[in-house]
Design an enzyme around this catalytic site. Structure first.
Site, mmCIF file in Angstrom:
data_model
loop_
_atom_site.group_PDB
_atom_site.id
_atom_site.type_symbol
_atom_site.label_atom_id
_atom_site.label_comp_id
_atom_site.label_asym_id
_atom_site.label_seq_id
_atom_site.Cartn_x
_atom_site.Cartn_y
_atom_site.Cartn_z
ATOM 1 N N GLY A 227 0.825 -1.202 0.000
ATOM 2 C CA GLY A 227 0.000 0.000 0.000
ATOM 3 C C GLY A 227 0.857 1.249 0.000
ATOM 4 O O GLY A 227 1.962 1.239 -0.538
ATOM 5 N N SER A 228 0.364 2.289 0.659
ATOM 6 C CA SER A 228 1.046 3.596 0.560
ATOM 7 C C SER A 228 2.306 3.640 1.419
ATOM 8 O O SER A 228 2.462 2.890 2.391
ATOM 9 C CB SER A 228 0.103 4.703 1.007
ATOM 10 O OG SER A 228 -0.049 4.649 2.411
ATOM 11 N N VAL A 231 1.549 4.587 5.218
ATOM 12 C CA VAL A 231 1.044 3.492 6.056
ATOM 13 C C VAL A 231 2.146 2.443 6.273
ATOM 14 O O VAL A 231 2.341 1.947 7.389
ATOM 15 C CB VAL A 231 -0.229 2.860 5.447
ATOM 16 C CG1 VAL A 231 -0.685 1.661 6.259
ATOM 17 C CG2 VAL A 231 -1.337 3.891 5.350
ATOM 18 N N GLY A 232 2.895 2.147 5.215
ATOM 19 C CA GLY A 232 3.983 1.167 5.338
ATOM 20 C C GLY A 232 4.998 1.591 6.378
ATOM 21 O O GLY A 232 5.454 0.790 7.201
ATOM 22 N N GLU A 250 5.559 -3.232 0.889
ATOM 23 C CA GLU A 250 5.769 -2.846 -0.516
ATOM 24 C C GLU A 250 4.963 -1.572 -0.700
ATOM 25 O O GLU A 250 3.765 -1.550 -0.485
ATOM 26 C CB GLU A 250 5.284 -3.983 -1.425
ATOM 27 C CG GLU A 250 5.801 -3.849 -2.845
ATOM 28 C CD GLU A 250 4.837 -3.096 -3.732
ATOM 29 O OE1 GLU A 250 5.116 -1.906 -4.008
ATOM 30 O OE2 GLU A 250 3.818 -3.667 -4.142
ATOM 31 N N CYS A 284 1.523 0.291 -8.645
ATOM 32 C CA CYS A 284 2.736 0.714 -7.920
ATOM 33 C C CYS A 284 3.879 0.868 -8.902
ATOM 34 O O CYS A 284 4.819 1.602 -8.647
ATOM 35 C CB CYS A 284 3.169 -0.326 -6.911
ATOM 36 S SG CYS A 284 1.896 -0.926 -5.875
HETATM 37 C C1 UN1 Z 1 1.080 -3.119 -8.490
HETATM 38 O O1 UN1 Z 1 1.658 -2.370 -9.258
HETATM 39 O O2 UN1 Z 1 0.524 -2.661 -7.502
HETATM 40 O O3 UN1 Z 1 3.714 -6.021 -12.378
HETATM 41 C C2 UN1 Z 1 1.033 -4.570 -8.753
HETATM 42 C C3 UN1 Z 1 2.545 -5.741 -12.616
HETATM 43 C C4 UN1 Z 1 1.468 -6.584 -11.993
HETATM 44 C C5 UN1 Z 1 1.355 -6.312 -10.530
HETATM 45 C C6 UN1 Z 1 1.291 -4.855 -10.197
HETATM 46 N N1 UN1 Z 1 1.754 -7.965 -12.216
HETATM 47 O O4 UN1 Z 1 2.239 -4.827 -13.351
#
Ligand code: UN1
Length: 497
Positions: A227-228, A231-232, A250, A284
């Site tokens: 998450g963010s 928070v992490g 993460e 992410c």
């Molecule tokens: C995320 O970006 O939060 O690598 C997960 C990817 C995906 C997972 C993304 N398999 O784009």
């Protein structure tokens, strides 16, 4: 079918609380996807107690037996592929092809963990003393809290939950309050797959009321969080107060696609579009920086901008949609803030993103891409902070080393892509850029589950999800067995008493 009445799953029982919250479709806030209990400390305590109790019998099963439950579960994911994909699209907004990819990624994790049950769980190592055998083996830690985000509401929970349970841990899973019905559906499938009561518990609610007591609970040994960054970091600080509590976090990125002077321009434009705008920039690993060599920047920018203007934005269930809505109004506000900051910091706006509020977009959180060109500036907010939306900077640079220097100038270090035809270039980037997931002649998205998923610096604490999480949910213990009739110690230690 909708709205779904979601419940908590505690010790194999479906339970409710007095107050509830709703999950809405981000493409149409008039559509209620479901209603869920708001849980607090009382429910957290019950769920952790159930997991703690179940741990004693669950850890005594073989890895192979535990993996069989995961295999059952994988069959159910296959059976329900279409409905689950549609649910992902309805609850988190991403287009149906992406909704399906989320469920396929979840299935891959289940298949991988079902197979892992038959793989080695340690090593045999020679001792200094011939009559001794030494072993390194993995033991489960106990109760694992899994706190997952909304952008991969089926896949990411399973990156966390399945490695935990195959290794013999028991779980309390709190799905994101933005996509709780996906979490509830997973809970139903865990029950149908036959997992014994208490092995996987699911509680719904927000971070403050449910997440906080879960993370702080004395019987939670490990917290797995995606998450963010805020928070992490908070979770890391909680765990730092307890000797035994371990966290794997993460936490997003300010990722980039680096386009070098020798790049194949078709690949570069494609990679930039996919990395920048798939999932409306809400991965992410989305690239919000295109770091482009000045020699080809004008041509790249011209072609990229032309394509960006053609992006189709709408309800994810429509086949022509490339970009769905943002998850909520807070996401729209964040996107606006980043756009405003770009203006204040002197960006040259190339595509003026707009909030779409009419016609088919009237009831959703729709925005169109915002693209600008801006030279690198030390201390810039907009070039360093994660926007988590369709907000992309094109940053012209002078060659390879400058590109990597600019790439590294953020507090994050999650994903990068480099577009080049020269193997010496990509190797240099690999060895000098700070990242957890790197790609060559590809976008910065699209990781596979049997690879570690995580980052460095502000993106993670070095304990990646998916493949890597097995290290976070097990202790590697040493186990030495003597086969002689006398004691002989290592290091020449005397046994004379
Ligand atoms: C995320 O970006 O939060 O690598 C997960 C990817 C995906 C997972 C993304 N398999 O784009």
């Amino acid at each position: 079918m909708y709205p779904v009445q979601g419940k908590n799953l505690i010790n194999g029982q479906w339970t409710e609380t007095k107050s509830t919250f709703q999950s809405l479709n981000p493409a149409n806030s008039k559509e209620i996807i479901g209603t869920l209990p708001i849980s607090g400390e009382a429910e957290v305590n019950q769920a952790v107690a159930a997991a703690k109790k179940a741990f004693h019998t669950w850890r005594d099963m073989s890895w192979v037996k535990r993996a069989e439950y995961i295999d059952n579960f994988a069959q159910l994911l296959k059976r329900d592929m279409e409905q689950l994909s549609e649910l992902v699209t309805k609850e988190c907004g991403k287009p149906i092809n992406e909704g399906k990819a989320d469920v396929v990624e979840a299935l891959h994790m289940a298949q991988y963990m079902a197979g892992l049950g038959r793989m080695p769980t340690g090593f045999v190592i020679s001792s200094e003393i011939a009559a001794k055998d030494a072993f390194i083996l993995r033991k489960p830690k106990g109760v694992v809290a899994c706190i997952s985000p909304w952008n991969f509401p089926i896949a990411i929970p399973l990156w966390l939950v399945l490695p935990s349970v195959v290794a013999g841990n028991t779980v309390v899973f709190k799905p994101s309050e933005e996509t709780p019905i996906c979490g509830h559906r997973l809970a139903e499938l865990f029950v149908e797959a036959g997992f014994p009561a208490g092995v996987i518990n699911v509680i719904h609610g927000n971070g403050k009321e449910a997440g906080d007591p879960l993370v702080k609970h004395k019987d939670v040994n490990t917290v797995l969080f995606t998450g963010s960054r805020a928070v992490g970091k908070y979770i890391q600080q909680i765990a730092a107060n307890e000797m035994y509590k371990f966290v794997a976090t993460e936490m997003g990125g300010k990722n980039a696609t680096i386009i070098l002077a020798d790049a194949d321009i078709d690949i570069a434009v494609n990679a930039a579009l996919l990395g920048g705008f798939k999932t409306s920039g809400q991965r992410c690993v989305s690239s919000s920086r295109m770091i482009v060599d000045k020699k080809i920047e004008p041509e790249f920018t011209k072609r990229f901008v032309e394509k960006v203007k053609q992006i189709h934005i709408g309800d994810g269930l429509k086949p022509e949609t490339f970009m769905g809505p943002l998850i909520n109004q807070k996401g729209v506000e964040k996107w606006k803030l980043h756009n405003q900051k770009a203006r204040e910091e002197g960006a040259e706006i190339l595509v003026e993103g707009k909030e779409l509020t009419e016609g088919e977009h009237a009831n959703g959180n729709f925005v169109s891409p915002f693209v600008y060109r801006m030279p690198h500036k030390a201390g810039s907010f907009v070039l360093r902070e994660e926007a988590f939306s369709p907000h992309v900077a094109i940053i012209p640079v002078d060659g390879l080393e400058h590109a990597v220097e600019v790439y590294n100038d953020t507090d994050y270090g999650l994903a990068l892509a480099v577009i080049t035809e020269d193997y010496r270039n990509w190797r240099w980037v690999r060895d000098h850029a700070e990242f957890g997931l790197g790609y060559v002649n590809l976008p910065s998205i699209g990781a596979e589950v049997h690879l570690p998923f995580g980052g460095v610096k502000g993106s993670g604490n070095g304990h990646p999800g998916a493949e890597g999480i097995i290290d976070a949910v097990t202790h590697r213990v040493a186990w030495t067995v003597n086969h002689a009739h006398e004691i002989v110690l290592a290091q020449g230690l005397s046994t004379k008493v």
